[in-house]
Write an enzyme that holds these catalytic residues in place. Sequence first.
Site, PDB file in Angstrom:
ATOM      1  N   VAL A 125      40.156  59.480 -33.856  1.00  0.00           N
ATOM      2  CA  VAL A 125      40.188  60.906 -34.177  1.00  0.00           C
ATOM      3  C   VAL A 125      40.630  61.064 -35.626  1.00  0.00           C
ATOM      4  O   VAL A 125      41.644  60.487 -36.035  1.00  0.00           O
ATOM      5  CB  VAL A 125      41.142  61.681 -33.251  1.00  0.00           C
ATOM      6  CG1 VAL A 125      41.087  63.182 -33.566  1.00  0.00           C
ATOM      7  CG2 VAL A 125      40.804  61.432 -31.793  1.00  0.00           C
ATOM      8  N   ILE A 173      44.137  60.330 -37.308  1.00  0.00           N
ATOM      9  CA  ILE A 173      45.296  60.979 -36.688  1.00  0.00           C
ATOM     10  C   ILE A 173      45.493  60.579 -35.238  1.00  0.00           C
ATOM     11  O   ILE A 173      46.447  60.997 -34.598  1.00  0.00           O
ATOM     12  CB  ILE A 173      45.175  62.513 -36.777  1.00  0.00           C
ATOM     13  CG1 ILE A 173      43.883  63.006 -36.112  1.00  0.00           C
ATOM     14  CG2 ILE A 173      45.286  62.996 -38.209  1.00  0.00           C
ATOM     15  CD1 ILE A 173      43.748  64.517 -36.069  1.00  0.00           C
ATOM     16  N   ASP A 221      43.316  63.430 -16.209  1.00  0.00           N
ATOM     17  CA  ASP A 221      44.074  62.657 -17.190  1.00  0.00           C
ATOM     18  C   ASP A 221      45.118  63.541 -17.865  1.00  0.00           C
ATOM     19  O   ASP A 221      45.251  63.540 -19.084  1.00  0.00           O
ATOM     20  CB  ASP A 221      43.133  62.054 -18.232  1.00  0.00           C
ATOM     21  CG  ASP A 221      43.772  60.885 -18.995  1.00  0.00           C
ATOM     22  OD1 ASP A 221      44.809  60.368 -18.503  1.00  0.00           O
ATOM     23  OD2 ASP A 221      43.265  60.501 -20.051  1.00  0.00           O
ATOM     24  N   GLY A 271      40.679  55.664 -25.884  1.00  0.00           N
ATOM     25  CA  GLY A 271      39.671  54.833 -25.262  1.00  0.00           C
ATOM     26  C   GLY A 271      38.259  55.201 -25.691  1.00  0.00           C
ATOM     27  O   GLY A 271      37.379  54.348 -25.751  1.00  0.00           O
TER      28      GLY A 271
END
Length: 816
Positions: A517, A509, A599, A513
Amino acid sequence: MESLHNHKIHIPLFSLFFLLLHFSSLHFLSLAYAQPDKYFVNCGSKADVNLNDRVFTADSSSGFLCSDSEKSRAIESTNQARNLYQTARIFCNQSHYEFTIAENGTYIVRLHFLAFSSFSVNLSSALFDVSAFHTVSNFEFKLLNNFTAKNSSNSALIEEFFLAIGPGSLKLYFTPQGSSFAFVNAIEVFLAPLEFSPQNYSSSFPLVLRKTYRVNVGDQEITPDDDKIWRKWEQDDSYLSDLNPAKEFRSSKEPDYEGGEHNNLATYGFVGADNDSIAPDLVYQTATLMTDIPKGLSSPFNITWSFSVRADARHLVRVHFCFIFGSPGSIVFNLYSNGNFIKKVGGPAFGLYWPFYHDFVLSSNRSEFINISIGPSKDTTYNNSFLNGLEMLEIIEGQALSNPPASVCNMKGRKKIKVGLVVGSVIGGLSLICILIVGILFGLKYRKAKHVETSEWSPMLAVGGGSTHSRLTDGTITGSPMNYLNLGLKISFAELQQATNNFDTKLLIGEGGFGNVYRGTLLNGRNVAVKRGKRDEKGSGQGFPEFQTEIMVLSKIRHRHLVSLIGYCDERSEMILVYEFMEKGSLRDRAAGGIIHRDVKSTNILLDENHVAKVADFGLSRSGPLDETHVSTNVKGTFGYLDPEYIMSQQLTEKSDVYSFGVVLLEVLCARPAIDTMLPRDQMNLAEWGMLCKKKGLLEQIVDSSIKNQIDPSSLRKFSETAEKCLQEDANDRPTMGDVLWDLEYAFQLQQTAKHREPHEDSTANASSAFVLPNIQRFPSVSSTINIDDLALPGDDELDTTEVEVFSQLRVGDAR
């Protein structure tokens, strides 16, 4: 191929200790002393007391008290009557009681307090905290904060909690505030009946419920003597906002619990009460229902109960129903909270004398009141409504701890066990352990020799368990110990293989980096997101710090808007993180103090099935020193979201995340990525292009066309102003995230006000507005520009969670 002697077999000390505890508890089980999961303690006493068929054991001989003589002492009331509140245990320093928990389940914990006066101390002056700590899950719950038992009626206070825990030790800590002291008169800890949690629903993290209200609607108080698990039910008269539309009704017929289990109820979102442990017969035999509609009143009216609650708290509400009058098929009515529609009740699927209930969760939304109302539905043929009982419990979320709170345990009061039995059990247990360890070592060595032939990165068969060797429990890359990580979150590699069908690419899905997943399903049926770190072929340890940081950060914090860490796996040099599964994907998909995330971007903001946003991916996050305004670090993040000042100076601040969030706000508004290389050069960077359009007064032209005509101009102005402040080049000119939150809520109120001015139909149209309490008016941050015409009217409180049997979150089962 690497030689075999390089692969040393290593079993951490923690694992050996665990084996010792686990297997010694199995060996010679019949000879060991075992306490049942039912504890009643008479605190500060040397004698037992019987209350409602419960024998409260004196804590001086029970072995549950963990405190030295200098930290606690027993006191006795000047009133010589022999009862449970004749004595108390007082604490000058933090102390605790410890109880052995042998099985999974929902445990009821009751703490009894009576602030009596003795010859040496007045208990009404005590000020203290009470917390619970579960040793296996390493979760702590603050049960009572700055608590005082002083009350105007001089009667006993009983605080009741529901804890979902498994085997291990439950420690109840009493911590005095400042120079004060703590005390308790009696403690109850016992396993609730199995039927109390009717459905197996596993929560993403442990939680505790604190009883705030339990009301028998339509009749008198019910005492603990008349309740199967010794609960007290108050009379509802004092909570009725208006007595005129309400009248009491009572039936002598007993509830039909077999009928209440009827399967049709589940399709309507209700649960049938299958015995009187859910609520006593008296609750279902009485009700408050509507009086005859007054003359001249053509529209239906409601009955409302009003409850005072703690602002910003979330509550589980359970409402009990039983049709004890009329024909169930002809009565249909609505349930409301603060004017918001909750549930439709009644219809042909319901039978006479069938007891049933419904659970839902409410947020007080900064109000100090929650109103529960009932009123006839437009679908009814008989204008009436009723309620039999109501329970309201505050939700307490726990926090993970690496170590339990410190406290000295007094071993003098422990139960005496014959020395011969102890020696026999230990010797027998150790003998068994030695045999097991030799077998485990041989098995691990054999397995290593068998699997060391290949090191290529490929899916493995979903049958092998593999080595449980853990880098995290050995040490970090630099060699520092990692024993403060939450080992209770560890999930075996074999289970994750099974959960993801051996990491099937069909279940992929997402990619990042760190690694891929996958969507997976654990053994308990829970859907999760499994992030598998990339293979480190060079053995450089690259990626391990991110893996370590993610576990350390997310295992210690839980928040409604943070993606929860369910577990991790570090077997076979694997780095796997398991998160709650976010049904709606990332925020980008929907738009086509102390931690700096570093991030922040739309792909790291995920949405669950209710579109609740949660922040994910803390691999790059930093916990900056609180006494510094910035952290020097190499620039990391995603191009297009990076703070320009951070890029230039390499000085990371909390305002760096604010800049990134400003980019996300523009993404939501314009439905385009932060960087789009297909656009002309001056439009590639969304932040630069958006701010240029804002300065020229052209921002409306780049708003997503699908929402352009739906946004109120005042709301758009406030929203764009907030984004502009976030994107200031000088970090000092940017607002705090707290200010951003206030400004966005203000923009939302402006949008909601615009919507309310338009004619529309709503399911709460029949709800009386007489008892609806408005929200506390929120204003924008101090740095905002306020336009008088923009001020929004107060809106209705919104339901936080619906259509779930939240009581069943307390069932543990196989959940982690």
